[in-house]
Design a protein around this motif. Structure first.
Motif, PDB file in Angstrom:
ATOM      1  N   ALA A   1       0.825  -1.205   0.000  1.00 36.76           N
ATOM      2  CA  ALA A   1       0.000   0.000   0.000  1.00 36.76           C
ATOM      3  C   ALA A   1       0.863   1.261   0.000  1.00 36.76           C
ATOM      4  N   GLY A   2       0.336   2.303  -0.612  1.00 29.20           N
ATOM      5  CA  GLY A   2       1.008   3.592  -0.598  1.00 29.20           C
ATOM      6  C   GLY A   2       0.391   4.556   0.389  1.00 29.20           C
ATOM      7  N   LEU A   3      -0.757   4.138   0.966  1.00 33.25           N
ATOM      8  CA  LEU A   3      -1.502   5.036   1.841  1.00 33.25           C
ATOM      9  C   LEU A   3      -2.221   4.232   2.917  1.00 33.25           C
ATOM     10  N   TYR A   4      -2.130   4.720   4.151  1.00 35.96           N
ATOM     11  CA  TYR A   4      -2.861   4.138   5.281  1.00 35.96           C
ATOM     12  C   TYR A   4      -3.685   5.250   5.906  1.00 35.96           C
ATOM     13  N   VAL A   5      -5.004   5.103   5.891  1.00 37.69           N
ATOM     14  CA  VAL A   5      -5.909   6.098   6.461  1.00 37.69           C
ATOM     15  C   VAL A   5      -6.612   5.483   7.658  1.00 37.69           C
ATOM     16  N   LEU A   6      -6.425   6.092   8.805  1.00 39.56           N
ATOM     17  CA  LEU A   6      -7.050   5.644  10.047  1.00 39.56           C
ATOM     18  C   LEU A   6      -8.207   6.585  10.368  1.00 39.56           C
ATOM     19  N   THR A   7      -9.382   6.034  10.618  1.00 39.92           N
ATOM     20  CA  THR A   7     -10.564   6.865  10.879  1.00 39.92           C
ATOM     21  C   THR A   7     -11.042   6.769  12.320  1.00 39.92           C
ATOM     22  N   ASP A   8     -10.220   6.190  13.180  1.00 42.65           N
ATOM     23  CA  ASP A   8     -10.582   6.035  14.596  1.00 42.65           C
ATOM     24  C   ASP A   8      -9.318   6.179  15.435  1.00 42.65           C
ATOM     25  N   VAL A   9      -9.162   7.323  16.118  1.00 41.50           N
ATOM     26  CA  VAL A   9      -7.939   7.539  16.892  1.00 41.50           C
ATOM     27  C   VAL A   9      -7.774   6.541  18.029  1.00 41.50           C
ATOM     28  N   ALA A  10      -8.828   5.830  18.376  1.00 39.75           N
ATOM     29  CA  ALA A  10      -8.698   4.779  19.390  1.00 39.75           C
ATOM     30  C   ALA A  10      -7.775   3.662  18.900  1.00 39.75           C
ATOM     31  N   GLU A  11      -7.553   3.592  17.598  1.00 38.40           N
ATOM     32  CA  GLU A  11      -6.663   2.593  16.999  1.00 38.40           C
ATOM     33  C   GLU A  11      -5.310   3.209  16.623  1.00 38.40           C
ATOM     34  N   SER A  12      -4.921   4.273  17.297  1.00 40.81           N
ATOM     35  CA  SER A  12      -3.690   4.992  16.963  1.00 40.81           C
ATOM     36  C   SER A  12      -2.436   4.142  17.064  1.00 40.81           C
ATOM     37  N   THR A  13      -2.471   3.094  17.850  1.00 38.83           N
ATOM     38  CA  THR A  13      -1.287   2.229  17.957  1.00 38.83           C
ATOM     39  C   THR A  13      -0.965   1.543  16.630  1.00 38.83           C
ATOM     40  N   THR A  14      -1.892   1.569  15.689  1.00 36.54           N
ATOM     41  CA  THR A  14      -1.602   0.976  14.379  1.00 36.54           C
ATOM     42  C   THR A  14      -0.605   1.810  13.584  1.00 36.54           C
ATOM     43  N   ILE A  15      -0.511   3.107  13.861  1.00 40.08           N
ATOM     44  CA  ILE A  15       0.428   3.956  13.122  1.00 40.08           C
ATOM     45  C   ILE A  15       1.876   3.496  13.337  1.00 40.08           C
ATOM     46  N   PRO A  16       2.345   3.305  14.583  1.00 37.09           N
ATOM     47  CA  PRO A  16       3.710   2.787  14.759  1.00 37.09           C
ATOM     48  C   PRO A  16       3.901   1.392  14.153  1.00 37.09           C
ATOM     49  N   ILE A  17       2.861   0.584  14.176  1.00 39.35           N
ATOM     50  CA  ILE A  17       2.960  -0.754  13.558  1.00 39.35           C
ATOM     51  C   ILE A  17       3.168  -0.616  12.060  1.00 39.35           C
ATOM     52  N   VAL A  18       2.381   0.245  11.427  1.00 36.21           N
ATOM     53  CA  VAL A  18       2.521   0.472   9.985  1.00 36.21           C
ATOM     54  C   VAL A  18       3.910   1.005   9.669  1.00 36.21           C
ATOM     55  N   ARG A  19       4.392   1.951  10.447  1.00 34.66           N
ATOM     56  CA  ARG A  19       5.729   2.518  10.232  1.00 34.66           C
ATOM     57  C   ARG A  19       6.821   1.472  10.430  1.00 34.66           C
ATOM     58  N   ASP A  20       6.603   0.538  11.360  1.00 32.81           N
ATOM     59  CA  ASP A  20       7.562  -0.539  11.577  1.00 32.81           C
ATOM     60  C   ASP A  20       7.617  -1.470  10.367  1.00 32.81           C
ATOM     61  N   LEU A  21       6.485  -1.666   9.732  1.00 35.60           N
ATOM     62  CA  LEU A  21       6.406  -2.560   8.579  1.00 35.60           C
ATOM     63  C   LEU A  21       6.973  -1.934   7.311  1.00 35.60           C
ATOM     64  N   THR A  22       6.746  -0.642   7.128  1.00 33.27           N
ATOM     65  CA  THR A  22       7.206   0.022   5.917  1.00 33.27           C
ATOM     66  C   THR A  22       7.323   1.530   6.122  1.00 33.27           C
ATOM     67  N   ASP A  23       8.389   2.091   5.578  1.00 34.45           N
ATOM     68  CA  ASP A  23       8.554   3.545   5.585  1.00 34.45           C
ATOM     69  C   ASP A  23       8.013   4.154   4.290  1.00 34.45           C
ATOM     70  N   GLU A  24       7.659   3.302   3.341  1.00 32.62           N
ATOM     71  CA  GLU A  24       7.221   3.749   2.019  1.00 32.62           C
ATOM     72  C   GLU A  24       5.709   3.918   1.955  1.00 32.62           C
ATOM     73  N   ILE A  25       5.129   4.547   2.961  1.00 33.88           N
ATOM     74  CA  ILE A  25       3.684   4.697   3.009  1.00 33.88           C
ATOM     75  C   ILE A  25       3.350   6.038   3.650  1.00 33.88           C
ATOM     76  N   ARG A  26       2.284   6.659   3.187  1.00 38.03           N
ATOM     77  CA  ARG A  26       1.788   7.884   3.819  1.00 38.03           C
ATOM     78  C   ARG A  26       0.737   7.483   4.845  1.00 38.03           C
ATOM     79  N   THR A  27       0.859   8.029   6.045  1.00 37.54           N
ATOM     80  CA  THR A  27      -0.096   7.730   7.109  1.00 37.54           C
ATOM     81  C   THR A  27      -0.945   8.964   7.380  1.00 37.54           C
TER      82      THR A  27
END
Length: 112
Positions: free
Chosen positions: A46-72
């Motif tokens: 994926a080139g883009l990760y869109v989170l629509t619930d800040v209660a799931e904010s811990t997914t942002i560091p997980i996504v960044r750990d998996l790939t730096d080639e994505i816009r969050t």
């Protein structure tokens, strides 16, 4: 471009992204989004990760750990926790920018 939209999508950002030509995988499950869910959804491609619930904010560091080639992006009315802000590319309140406008900005090549 491929995108993953995680969380409830009451504002319709996934539909707006699809209308802009993006292939969208939706993760709007009850419960928490996990690393295996993100991997199965195709986060590495994926080139883009869109989170629509800040209660799931811990997914942002997980996504960044998996790939730096994505816009969050967080697209929610609630405030982003401090621990996520440094890893996030963009936070948008849906009351300020409608989903169609955000989608058009997100699909524009940032190098242009």
């Amino acid at each position: 471009m491929n995108a993953i939209v995680a969380g409830p999508d009451e504002e319709g950002i996934a539909d707006a992204l699809e209308a802009a030509g993006v292939t969208v995988t939706r993760l709007n499950l009850d419960g928490h989004v996990t690393r295996p869910m993100l991997e199965e959804a195709g986060i590495l491609e994926a080139g883009l990760y869109v989170l629509t619930d800040v209660a799931e904010s811990t997914t942002i560091p997980i996504v960044r750990d998996l790939t730096d080639e994505i816009r969050t992006v967080v697209y929610d009315r609630n405030t982003i926790p401090e621990f996520v802000r440094g890893q996030l590319d963009l936070a948008v309140d849906p009351r300020l920018i409608d989903p169609e406008m955000l989608a058009s900005e997100l699909v524009t090549d940032p190098d242009e």
